[in-house]
Scaffold this active site. Structure first.
Site, short mmCIF file in Angstrom:
data_model
loop_
_atom_site.label_atom_id
_atom_site.label_comp_id
_atom_site.label_asym_id
_atom_site.label_seq_id
_atom_site.Cartn_x
_atom_site.Cartn_y
_atom_site.Cartn_z
N HIS A 148 -5.74 -4.48 -5.29
CA HIS A 148 -4.66 -3.81 -4.56
C HIS A 148 -3.88 -4.82 -3.71
CE1 HIS A 148 -7.49 -0.11 -4.66
NE2 HIS A 148 -6.45 0.25 -5.39
N LYS A 164 -10.26 14.51 -5.63
CA LYS A 164 -10.94 13.33 -6.17
C LYS A 164 -12.32 13.04 -5.57
CE LYS A 164 -7.42 10.66 -8.41
NZ LYS A 164 -6.75 9.38 -8.54
N ARG A 176 -3.19 -2.62 -14.92
CA ARG A 176 -4.24 -3.56 -15.28
C ARG A 176 -4.29 -3.69 -16.78
NH1 ARG A 176 -8.09 -0.23 -11.51
NH2 ARG A 176 -6.52 1.22 -12.23
N SER A 203 -11.55 0.43 -7.75
CA SER A 203 -12.37 0.90 -6.63
C SER A 203 -13.66 1.54 -7.14
CB SER A 203 -11.59 1.94 -5.81
OG SER A 203 -10.41 1.37 -5.30
P1 ADP Z 1 -4.99 6.19 -7.78
O1 ADP Z 1 -6.01 7.25 -7.56
O2 ADP Z 1 -3.62 6.58 -7.34
O3 ADP Z 1 -5.01 5.57 -9.15
P2 ADP Z 1 -6.10 3.68 -6.85
O4 ADP Z 1 -6.42 3.28 -5.44
O5 ADP Z 1 -7.20 3.68 -7.82
O6 ADP Z 1 -5.41 5.08 -6.72
O7 ADP Z 1 -4.95 2.77 -7.41
C1 ADP Z 1 -3.70 2.70 -6.78
C2 ADP Z 1 -2.77 1.85 -7.63
O8 ADP Z 1 -3.26 0.51 -7.64
C3 ADP Z 1 -2.70 2.27 -9.10
O9 ADP Z 1 -1.39 2.00 -9.57
C4 ADP Z 1 -3.68 1.35 -9.77
O10 ADP Z 1 -3.34 1.14 -11.14
C5 ADP Z 1 -3.49 0.09 -8.96
N1 ADP Z 1 -4.68 -0.76 -8.98
C6 ADP Z 1 -5.94 -0.46 -8.68
N2 ADP Z 1 -6.75 -1.52 -8.83
C7 ADP Z 1 -5.95 -2.52 -9.25
C8 ADP Z 1 -6.17 -3.89 -9.61
N3 ADP Z 1 -7.39 -4.42 -9.64
N4 ADP Z 1 -5.13 -4.60 -9.99
C9 ADP Z 1 -3.89 -4.06 -10.03
N5 ADP Z 1 -3.60 -2.80 -9.72
C10 ADP Z 1 -4.61 -2.03 -9.33
#
Ligand code: ADP
Length: 163
Positions: A17, A41, A90, A128
């Site tokens: 992130h 969630k 990703r 995450s």
């Molecule tokens: P959500 O539930 O909205 O997917 P996340 O916190 O899992 O929330 O992810 C938020 C955003 O960050 C999403 O667009 C996700 O694809 C991106 N994201 C999560 N982890 C990574 C990572 N390792 N690299 C790039 N983008 C990421």
């Protein structure tokens, strides 16, 4: 100056992130990282905890504001006067869901554009959910999340085990 919003669950924030935040800031100068308050969630961390970890991480990165929202994302974007939504991409597996969401958001609010940013390869497998799984099994997450997040994750896991 265009305001960009980076929405997500951030349960918890990872270096993936943070990589996306830094890339977004190179383009936009001002970025709101917004925690989505969605009950569906069943997150590990409360919204307040997630905001706290994000604020700690964002201390090092000028130009970031940390906030939360409990409405439709596009309504939040409208209210904040933001023109851009940032999402991370990703692997190909992210694509279908993200594509659908971006087009739906644009359908609801034509003024908003979603921009996808790819993280450094080293974080392109990181999520995450994976952090929580590794930590639950006692694995090492040092290179994957900031130190304060690592501490919070292990504290939370210990608490959960005691219950
Ligand atoms: P959500 O539930 O909205 O997917 P996340 O916190 O899992 O929330 O992810 C938020 C955003 O960050 C999403 O667009 C996700 O694809 C991106 N994201 C999560 N982890 C990574 C990572 N390792 N690299 C790039 N983008 C990421």
């Amino acid at each position: 100056m265009t305001l960009a919003i980076y929405p997500g669950s951030f349960d918890p924030v990872t270096y993936g992130h943070i990589d996306v935040m830094e890339r977004a800031l190179r383009i936009f100068g001002r970025l709101v990282v917004a925690v989505a308050v969605s009950e569906g969630k069943s997150p590990l961390f409360s919204v307040e905890e997630r905001l706290g970890m994000l604020r700690e991480a964002a201390k090092e990165i000028p130009g970031i504001e940390v906030d939360s929202f409990d409405t439709l994302l596009v309504d939040y974007a409208k209210r904040r006067g933001a023109g851009v939504i940032i999402r991370g991409l990703r692997a190909l597996s992210d694509f279908e869901y993200e594509f659908q969401m971006a087009l739906t958001n644009r359908k609801i609010y034509n003024e908003i554009e979603t921009i996808f940013l790819m993280p450094s390869e080293q974080y392109s497998y990181l999520s995450s959910r994976m952090i929580k799984e590794i930590a639950a099994l006692g694995g090492d997450i040092d290179d994957l999340v900031p130190p304060a997040v690592r501490e919070s994750v292990f504290k939370k896991m210990k608490g959960a085990r005691r219950k």
